[in-house]
Motif scaffolding. Structure first.
Motif, mmCIF file in Angstrom:
data_model
loop_
_atom_site.group_PDB
_atom_site.id
_atom_site.type_symbol
_atom_site.label_atom_id
_atom_site.label_comp_id
_atom_site.label_asym_id
_atom_site.label_seq_id
_atom_site.Cartn_x
_atom_site.Cartn_y
_atom_site.Cartn_z
ATOM 1 N N VAL A 12 11.817 -11.375 33.802
ATOM 2 C CA VAL A 12 11.506 -9.777 33.381
ATOM 3 C C VAL A 12 13.124 -8.909 33.828
ATOM 4 O O VAL A 12 13.706 -9.324 34.522
ATOM 5 C CB VAL A 12 11.247 -10.002 35.442
ATOM 6 C CG1 VAL A 12 10.788 -8.469 36.184
ATOM 7 C CG2 VAL A 12 10.200 -10.053 35.324
ATOM 8 N N ARG A 13 13.731 -8.088 32.853
ATOM 9 C CA ARG A 13 14.985 -7.741 33.362
ATOM 10 C C ARG A 13 15.141 -6.675 34.063
ATOM 11 O O ARG A 13 14.398 -5.317 33.773
ATOM 12 C CB ARG A 13 15.426 -7.196 31.627
ATOM 13 C CG ARG A 13 16.149 -8.016 30.708
ATOM 14 C CD ARG A 13 16.409 -8.230 29.676
ATOM 15 N NE ARG A 13 15.677 -8.772 28.579
ATOM 16 C CZ ARG A 13 14.667 -8.272 27.846
ATOM 17 N NH1 ARG A 13 15.491 -7.345 26.965
ATOM 18 N NH2 ARG A 13 13.990 -8.916 26.813
ATOM 19 N N ARG A 14 16.504 -6.820 34.499
ATOM 20 C CA ARG A 14 16.330 -5.969 35.536
ATOM 21 C C ARG A 14 17.463 -4.640 34.606
ATOM 22 O O ARG A 14 17.686 -4.816 33.028
ATOM 23 C CB ARG A 14 17.490 -5.709 36.448
ATOM 24 C CG ARG A 14 16.593 -6.022 37.458
ATOM 25 C CD ARG A 14 16.608 -7.532 38.721
ATOM 26 N NE ARG A 14 18.258 -6.681 39.367
ATOM 27 C CZ ARG A 14 17.825 -5.167 40.122
ATOM 28 N NH1 ARG A 14 16.496 -5.534 40.513
ATOM 29 N NH2 ARG A 14 18.605 -5.055 40.701
ATOM 30 N N ARG A 15 17.788 -3.616 35.013
ATOM 31 C CA ARG A 15 18.446 -2.697 34.167
ATOM 32 C C ARG A 15 20.351 -3.390 34.632
ATOM 33 O O ARG A 15 20.636 -4.011 35.472
ATOM 34 C CB ARG A 15 18.664 -1.445 35.313
ATOM 35 C CG ARG A 15 19.549 -0.316 34.621
ATOM 36 C CD ARG A 15 18.651 1.200 34.531
ATOM 37 N NE ARG A 15 18.705 0.919 36.765
ATOM 38 C CZ ARG A 15 19.163 2.447 37.368
ATOM 39 N NH1 ARG A 15 20.744 2.672 37.063
ATOM 40 N NH2 ARG A 15 19.185 1.402 38.560
ATOM 41 N N ALA A 17 23.934 -4.582 34.708
ATOM 42 C CA ALA A 17 24.713 -4.517 36.085
ATOM 43 C C ALA A 17 25.649 -3.153 36.218
ATOM 44 O O ALA A 17 26.299 -2.693 34.708
ATOM 45 C CB ALA A 17 25.466 -5.574 36.632
ATOM 46 N N PRO A 18 25.873 -2.582 36.889
ATOM 47 C CA PRO A 18 26.573 -0.673 36.865
ATOM 48 C C PRO A 18 27.946 -1.364 36.673
ATOM 49 O O PRO A 18 29.134 -1.706 37.513
ATOM 50 C CB PRO A 18 25.667 -0.295 37.992
ATOM 51 C CG PRO A 18 25.852 -1.396 39.169
ATOM 52 C CD PRO A 18 25.195 -2.283 38.338
ATOM 53 N N ARG A 31 21.782 15.054 31.199
ATOM 54 C CA ARG A 31 20.314 14.687 32.245
ATOM 55 C C ARG A 31 19.668 15.624 32.126
ATOM 56 O O ARG A 31 18.604 15.753 32.253
ATOM 57 C CB ARG A 31 20.930 13.778 33.289
ATOM 58 C CG ARG A 31 20.522 12.760 33.365
ATOM 59 C CD ARG A 31 20.750 12.737 35.519
ATOM 60 N NE ARG A 31 21.764 11.844 35.572
ATOM 61 C CZ ARG A 31 21.400 10.587 35.150
ATOM 62 N NH1 ARG A 31 20.305 10.213 35.516
ATOM 63 N NH2 ARG A 31 21.962 9.856 35.649
ATOM 64 N N GLU A 122 13.145 11.149 39.567
ATOM 65 C CA GLU A 122 14.259 11.055 39.640
ATOM 66 C C GLU A 122 14.165 13.012 38.729
ATOM 67 O O GLU A 122 15.478 13.619 39.151
ATOM 68 C CB GLU A 122 15.685 10.827 39.110
ATOM 69 C CG GLU A 122 15.544 10.550 37.735
ATOM 70 C CD GLU A 122 16.020 9.398 37.275
ATOM 71 O OE1 GLU A 122 15.733 8.167 37.451
ATOM 72 O OE2 GLU A 122 17.304 9.544 36.244
#
Lengths: 298, 350
Positions: A12-15, A17-18, A31, A122
């Motif tokens: 399960v890949r998360r976004r 890292a910022p 956006r 969002e």
């Protein structure tokens, strides 16, 4: 058996890292455009997939025009081609069918909790509204091109005298009816009752706004009232833009109207545009107070 | 011995830099203080407080109308708190809506789709609405809907719609995931797979807040639970915390030839047994509710030895979440009955 499931789900890949500028820091204008585009494509696709919306929102005004305007090809009113004159009325009516469509769509999506789900993303509310309105606007433009083309090619009406005024009136009229749909959705209890709200507006506009017969054909006391309803001023401005004459008091057996210069055309359409703006402002105010994202809780 | 997900969790804590980075921030994932929520004059939530640490799986349990969904919707930013404060990832979910929503995933109890769109189109559309969206195929695989990608949403079964819901909730790889009754309407297999997905997400550092009717679900997944009844939290803590002090039950078949009066009374609070079955003073089974099993069993054994009878089929069962839940719901029910009675009396006086 169970293990065939979630095959790729193992990782399960998360976004990512910022790193320095997060996706959140992307230029907000780009956006916002993305949100708008997403909403537009969504409402566009859903419009053509749904038979009811395709029929009411697209086919109805076009078919009605072919049936009602075509027999008037050889008549004139106020010095202009009567079939062309009526066609402009049906372009106006197309705004009302967009209204019916938009109202039904908003109410049923509210009841089905689609709006609630959209609101959980969002995407800002304005993008939801703008995307939805833009979808209908493109449909209206297509209808206008078809009806205008039929009018010029088949009915031998002249091409638009002041295309800019015509387009301004078209945009203003569409905006008013789009906003009215949002405003009236707040007064519509549910999907089944949407036609009860939409149909009177449709009928009132069809018979009381000079779509296929001039306002002067209405009984005297009703005329000023009809002239101030949202559709009549829009149609008047559209006709002035298309034919370059000062409409408003034309009758079936009356004299030809004077031709107007460009400035006179705008001056003649000015009051109509002001009435339209007033309706738009009222619709915005009501929408702000009454718009609901969810069905009412008991 | 730690359960598998906890083991994975600790592995990720050590090896996943993303997680470490997120974990360093000091604010809890969710911080709810003295939340009250009203519908008209009806107080649906009556002063609820709890925090959820990052990386934790927190389950909110309760009967219908207990206020779970309302509490969840305040955390999700759908409504402003009536009173009290709510912070999600350190932000105000209502005022800072878009900023918070970028980082959370929400699976509503019931959320609509466009029936006109296919499963794939729905996910594709949604990718346009969120930043950092994962690939459609990857997400559909994850919830086991890849085989239904071309089907119109209107034709999906209830369980499949729930899975599509879940797909949209995890599409942005959220830091914090809200799941409102995620497995309602799923068949047992889909439910197990959903649990596994949730455990994987948590192993990867995602904080999860879920509500559920299935106590088994909470017992299996949750680090901590809170049981809500009538707008309040009636019990909270780890599953072990909530169960501790709830005691156990001892059940056995009453030996042949014995009457109800022959059974022993255990030291309080076990007291007299509850008897079932049989007739005319000759019960079939006896059940004791006890605080501590050791002394109670010793007393029963002494009694059986003294009488020279067997304790056939003796069963010792510790309380389950379900027992606690039912006990609390019953207390809530009693309180409500009293309240109604009081209201009735007041009305009578007037």
């Amino acid at each position: 058996m169970t293990d065939t499931h979630l095959r790729a789900g193992g990782a399960v890949r998360r976004r990512p890292a910022p790193t320095a500028p997060d996706a959140a820091a992307a230029p907000s204008r780009i956006r916002a455009l993305g949100y708008f585009r997403g909403q537009f494509l969504l409402s566009w696709r859903v419009f053509w997939r749904n038979r009811r919306s395709t029929f009411i929102g697209f086919l109805l005004p076009v078919l009605l025009d072919l049936v009602v305007a075509a027999p008037l090809r050889d008549r004139t009113i106020g010095g202009v081609n009567a079939a062309g004159y009526t066609t402009i009325g049906f372009i106006g009516l197309a705004m009302v069918t967009s209204f019916v469509n938009l109202l039904t769509a908003v109410v049923s999506r509210r009841d089905e909790l689609v709006l609630k789900r959209l609101r959980g993303t969002e995407v800002p509310p304005w993008a939801v509204f703008a995307g939805q309105l833009a979808g209908g606007a493109v449909v209206l433009l297509i209808q206008t091109v078809i009806l205008g083309g039929v009018s010029v090619v088949w009915f031998h009406a002249p091409p638009p005298a002041d295309p800019v005024l015509f387009l301004v009136a078209l945009a203003a009229g569409y905006l008013v009816f789009g906003l009215l749909a949002l405003a009236l959705s707040g007064f519509t209890p549910g999907t089944e009752t949407a036609p009860l709200v939409a149909t009177p507006v449709l009928l009132l506009c069809m018979f009381g706004a000079g779509v296929f017969t001039p306002l002067q054909s209405l009984p005297g006391p009703l005329r000023p009232l009809a002239a101030d309803l949202p559709l009549a001023p829009v149609i008047k401005a559209l006709r002035t833009g298309w034919f370059g004459r000062g409409f408003g008091h034309e009758t079936w057996d009356g004299a030809a109207l004077h031709r107007l210069g460009v400035l006179d055309g705008w001056q003649s359409a000015g009051p109509s545009l002001l009435i339209t703006a007033a309706w738009a402002a009222a619709a915005v105010m009501v929408t702000r107070r009454r718009f609901r994202w969810e069905p009412r809780r008991d | 011995m730690p359960r598998a997900p906890e083991f994975l969790h600790s592995v990720f804590m050590r090896e996943n830099p993303t997680f470490r980075q997120k974990d360093r921030s000091t604010s809890p994932a969710v911080d709810v203080r003295e939340l009250q929520q009203f519908y008209g004059t009806y107080e649906a939530v009556r002063g609820v407080s709890f925090t959820v640490a990052r990386g934790e799986l927190f389950a909110l349990l309760g009967t219908n109308g207990a206020g779970k969904t309302t509490t969840l919707e305040v955390m999700e930013g759908y409504r402003a708190p009536g009173a009290g404060t709510v912070r999600v990832l350190g932000l105000d979910p209502y005022r800072d809506g878009p900023q918070v929503r970028r980082r959370i995933g929400v699976m509503l109890q019931e959320g609509g789709f466009f029936p006109e769109l296919t499963v794939r189109e729905t996910v594709d559309c949604w990718r346009g609405f969120i930043s950092g969206a994962r690939r459609t195929r990857e997400v559909l695989d994850q919830v086991d809907l890849a085989g239904r990608a071309g089907v119109r949403v209107g034709q999906l079964s209830g369980g499949e719609r729930r899975r599509l819901d879940l797909a949209l909730a995890v599409l942005n790889g959220p830091e914090l995931l809200f799941l409102d009754e995620p497995t309602t309407g799923m068949d047992p297999e889909a439910r197990r797979n959903t649990w596994r997905l949730v455990e994987e997400l948590r192993a990867n550092g995602t904080t999860v807040v879920l509500t559920t009717h299935y106590l088994e679900e909470a017992q299996q997944l949750a680090d901590r639970v809170a049981i809500m009844t009538r707008g309040r939290i009636a019990a909270a803590g780890t599953v072990a915390d909530v169960l501790s002090g709830r005691g156990a039950t001892i059940t056995f078949r009453v030996p042949a030839g014995l009457r109800a009066d022959d059974l022993p009374a255990l030291p309080a609070p076990g007291g007299a047994p509850a008897l079932t079955g049989g007739d005319q003073g000759v019960p079939r089974t006896a059940t004791y509710a006890v605080d501590r099993t050791g002394p109670a069993l010793a007393a029963l054994h002494r009694w059986a030895a003294g009488r020279d009878v067997e304790l056939d089929g003796i069963e010792v069962r510790t309380a389950s979440l379900e027992d606690v839940f039912l006990a609390l719901a019953e207390e809530g029910g009693t309180a409500r009955a009293e309240q109604t009675e009081q209201a009735g009396r007041k009305a009578g006086i007037r």
